[in-house]
Enzyme design. Structure first.
Site, PDB file in Angstrom:
ATOM      1  N   SER A  94      -9.222  -0.772  14.285  1.00  0.00           N
ATOM      2  CA  SER A  94      -8.737  -0.481  12.900  1.00  0.00           C
ATOM      3  C   SER A  94      -8.280  -2.048  12.528  1.00  0.00           C
ATOM      4  CB  SER A  94      -7.376   0.288  12.988  1.00  0.00           C
ATOM      5  OG  SER A  94      -6.601   0.038  11.668  1.00  0.00           O
ATOM      6  N   TYR A 144       1.447   2.101  16.567  1.00  0.00           N
ATOM      7  CA  TYR A 144       0.051   2.584  16.494  1.00  0.00           C
ATOM      8  C   TYR A 144      -0.852   1.321  16.369  1.00  0.00           C
ATOM      9  CZ  TYR A 144      -4.397   3.269  13.658  1.00  0.00           C
ATOM     10  OH  TYR A 144      -5.571   3.462  13.339  1.00  0.00           O
ATOM     11  N   LYS A 151      -3.779   0.026  19.293  1.00  0.00           N
ATOM     12  CA  LYS A 151      -5.163  -0.611  18.914  1.00  0.00           C
ATOM     13  C   LYS A 151      -5.660  -1.887  19.329  1.00  0.00           C
ATOM     14  CE  LYS A 151      -6.992   3.123  16.738  1.00  0.00           C
ATOM     15  NZ  LYS A 151      -7.916   3.924  17.711  1.00  0.00           N
TER      16      LYS A 151
HETATM   17  C1  WQD Z   1      -2.476   2.380   1.698  1.00  0.00           C
HETATM   18  C2  WQD Z   1      -1.719   1.921   0.659  1.00  0.00           C
HETATM   19  C3  WQD Z   1       0.620   2.291   0.786  1.00  0.00           C
HETATM   20  C4  WQD Z   1       0.615   6.527   0.263  1.00  0.00           C
HETATM   21  C5  WQD Z   1      -3.639   3.105   7.667  1.00  0.00           C
HETATM   22  C6  WQD Z   1      -3.656   2.637   9.007  1.00  0.00           C
HETATM   23  C7  WQD Z   1      -5.000   1.894   9.091  1.00  0.00           C
HETATM   24  C8  WQD Z   1      -6.068   3.172   8.868  1.00  0.00           C
HETATM   25  C9  WQD Z   1      -5.767   3.782   7.675  1.00  0.00           C
HETATM   26  C10 WQD Z   1      -6.731   4.494  10.866  1.00  0.00           C
HETATM   27  C11 WQD Z   1      -0.395   1.195   1.338  1.00  0.00           C
HETATM   28  C12 WQD Z   1       0.086   2.880  -0.309  1.00  0.00           C
HETATM   29  C13 WQD Z   1       0.078   5.213   0.445  1.00  0.00           C
HETATM   30  C14 WQD Z   1       1.324   6.923  -0.792  1.00  0.00           C
HETATM   31  C15 WQD Z   1       1.207   4.544  -1.547  1.00  0.00           C
HETATM   32  N1  WQD Z   1      -5.575   4.393   9.803  1.00  0.00           N
HETATM   33  N2  WQD Z   1       0.655   4.343  -0.422  1.00  0.00           N
HETATM   34  N3  WQD Z   1       1.872   5.898  -1.862  1.00  0.00           N
HETATM   35  O1  WQD Z   1      -1.323   1.878   6.097  1.00  0.00           O
HETATM   36  O2  WQD Z   1      -3.227   0.806   4.757  1.00  0.00           O
HETATM   37  O3  WQD Z   1      -3.708   2.122   6.889  1.00  0.00           O
HETATM   38  O4  WQD Z   1      -4.366   4.072   7.416  1.00  0.00           O
HETATM   39  O5  WQD Z   1      -7.868   4.174  10.735  1.00  0.00           O
HETATM   40  O6  WQD Z   1      -5.406   1.628  10.452  1.00  0.00           O
HETATM   41  O7  WQD Z   1      -2.730   1.407   9.284  1.00  0.00           O
HETATM   42  O8  WQD Z   1      -3.241   3.443   4.828  1.00  0.00           O
HETATM   43  O9  WQD Z   1      -3.502   5.166   2.957  1.00  0.00           O
HETATM   44  O10 WQD Z   1      -1.094   4.979   4.346  1.00  0.00           O
HETATM   45  O11 WQD Z   1      -1.783   3.153   2.639  1.00  0.00           O
HETATM   46  O12 WQD Z   1       1.539   3.655  -2.358  1.00  0.00           O
HETATM   47  O13 WQD Z   1       1.890   8.056  -0.981  1.00  0.00           O
HETATM   48  O14 WQD Z   1      -1.256   2.993  -0.106  1.00  0.00           O
HETATM   49  O15 WQD Z   1       2.053   1.846   0.840  1.00  0.00           O
HETATM   50  O16 WQD Z   1       0.008   0.058   0.552  1.00  0.00           O
HETATM   51  P1  WQD Z   1      -2.714   1.923   5.430  1.00  0.00           P
HETATM   52  P2  WQD Z   1      -2.526   4.302   3.650  1.00  0.00           P
END
Ligand code: WQD
Length: 351
Positions: free
Chosen positions: A126, A151, A155
């Site tokens: 990731s 997490y 990785k």
């Molecule tokens: C993306 C952006 C949130 C929800 C994680 C893992 C990564 C991969 C994908 C496995 C951020 C914002 C989110 C919400 C929001 N996992 N957000 N409101 O954290 O980039 O990555 O998931 O492969 O390894 O780290 O993904 O979709 O949680 O967040 O504003 O209700 O969307 O703050 O900026 P992330 P995410």
């Protein structure tokens, strides 16, 4: 027909990868203890490919149970290892469960590659291994910062375990670093089944739009980005899936000279959270009910991929753009609403 073992085959990226492997002539068997998934997506795989995929409901943390799968499948050519816990927030609350599950399962699998002479190992990694990068886009050589969560640390440690083991000459490995996988297979026969309240952005958007949750928050709009919200590299899950098939092709063709090779799987385009919401509203015609909220602890501010290596090295051609991602994600959410056989409400406990 070459047989590929896919761990986590009942999961989101695992199921999409199984479809792509079958469509490219591979035979596939899955190992998934359904601690974070259900066998529902196997039916969707069969609907798309016509093939019934066998899943061994086995906990990879049990070495003996894992060995039994390999004893029954002596013709496995390569392993693609997806099975792991992957909720960033949960990993902060339950670090030991993450280290035990994600690392013990990996070590057991690697022991089996030695026991059963399986030379090829693809690892689901990731972009989280980069932490908060100083410069973007990131290449595979970008130095890793301390992971922002347990997490992410699993990785980083997983990659190190594989590198050290590959140096013994038993296996060759490819590490695929996903950016943000989103969307659903164009047939809408498979898609993401988030467990309980969605943590990830796109399921939060689609569940808010369909009324499954009343509203959602944008976590932080005071970042140093073009519109103040975080920047990510959203990549369609089917493009991610095909990259796995290309990685297996690459290894079986003997093209991977190094014990370990790393590839970034992102589009190479940075998109902010607010831009992603606007793209969703455009393709769905739905005005999304969201509020601008505080930052989410542990969030990376901005990251997107330099994907030149995967494009040139694996021959990876990205098929889906941001609107396709949102369109298929929305179509899948609409499918979930009407198809009562598919459910995401199951409560899943950590082991
Ligand atoms: C993306 C952006 C949130 C929800 C994680 C893992 C990564 C991969 C994908 C496995 C951020 C914002 C989110 C919400 C929001 N996992 N957000 N409101 O954290 O980039 O990555 O998931 O492969 O390894 O780290 O993904 O979709 O949680 O967040 O504003 O209700 O969307 O703050 O900026 P992330 P995410």
């Amino acid at each position: 027909m070459q047989k590929i073992l896919v761990t986590g085959g009942c999961g989101y990226i695992g199921a999409h990868t199984i479809v792509d492997l079958i469509e490219n002539g591979y035979d596939v068997v899955s190992v998934d203890n359904n601690s974070r998934s259900t066998p529902q997506l196997l039916a969707g795989i069969e609907k798309i490919t016509g093939k019934k995929v066998k899943n061994y409901k086995v906990d990879l943390c049990s070495y003996d149970d894992t060995v039994a799968v390999f004893q029954e499948n002596r013709d496995i050519t390569a392993i693609i290892h997806f099975a792991a816990y992957k909720a960033v927030g949960e990993s902060v609350a339950e670090p030991l469960a993450y280290y035990e599950n994600n690392l013990q399962s990996l070590v057991n699998l690697l022991k089996c590659t030695k026991e059963f002479q399986i030379p090829h190992f693809v690892f689901s990694s990731s972009c989280t291994v980069y932490g908060n990068p100083d410069h973007i886009p990131v290449t595979e050589e970008t130095p890793q910062k301390p992971a922002e969560s347990p997490y992410g640390a699993t990785k980083q440690m997983g990659e190190r375990i594989i590198e050290d083991f590959a140096k013994t000459g038993t296996i060759k490995s490819i590490l695929l670093r996903y950016f943000n996988p989103v969307g659903a297979h164009p047939s809408i026969a498979i898609g993401e089944l988030p467990l309980g309240k969605p943590a990830n952005l796109v399921p939060a958007i689609t569940q808010t739009a369909i009324g499954k949750i009343p509203s959602m928050q944008v976590y932080g709009t005071d970042y140093d980005t073009r519109d103040g919200s975080c920047l990510r590299d959203f990549i369609h899950v089917s493009d991610i899936a095909h990259a796995h098939t290309l990685a297996v092709n690459y290894m079986l063709a003997g093209k991977n000279e190094q014990p370990v090779e790393v590839f970034n799987l992102g589009t190479g385009n940075g998109v902010t959270v607010l831009e992603a919401i606007k793209a969703f509203e455009k393709v769905s015609g739905v005005k999304l009910n969201y509020t601008l909220g505080p930052r989410r602890p542990g969030d990376v501010i901005a990251i997107y991929a330099n994907n030149d290596k995967a494009v040139t090295g694996l021959g990876w051609v990205i098929q889906y753009n941001l609107e396709d991602m949102m369109r298929t994600a929305w179509a899948w959410e609409l499918k979930l609403k009407e198809d009562k056989t598919l459910h995401t409400s199951q409560n899943f406990q950590l082991n």
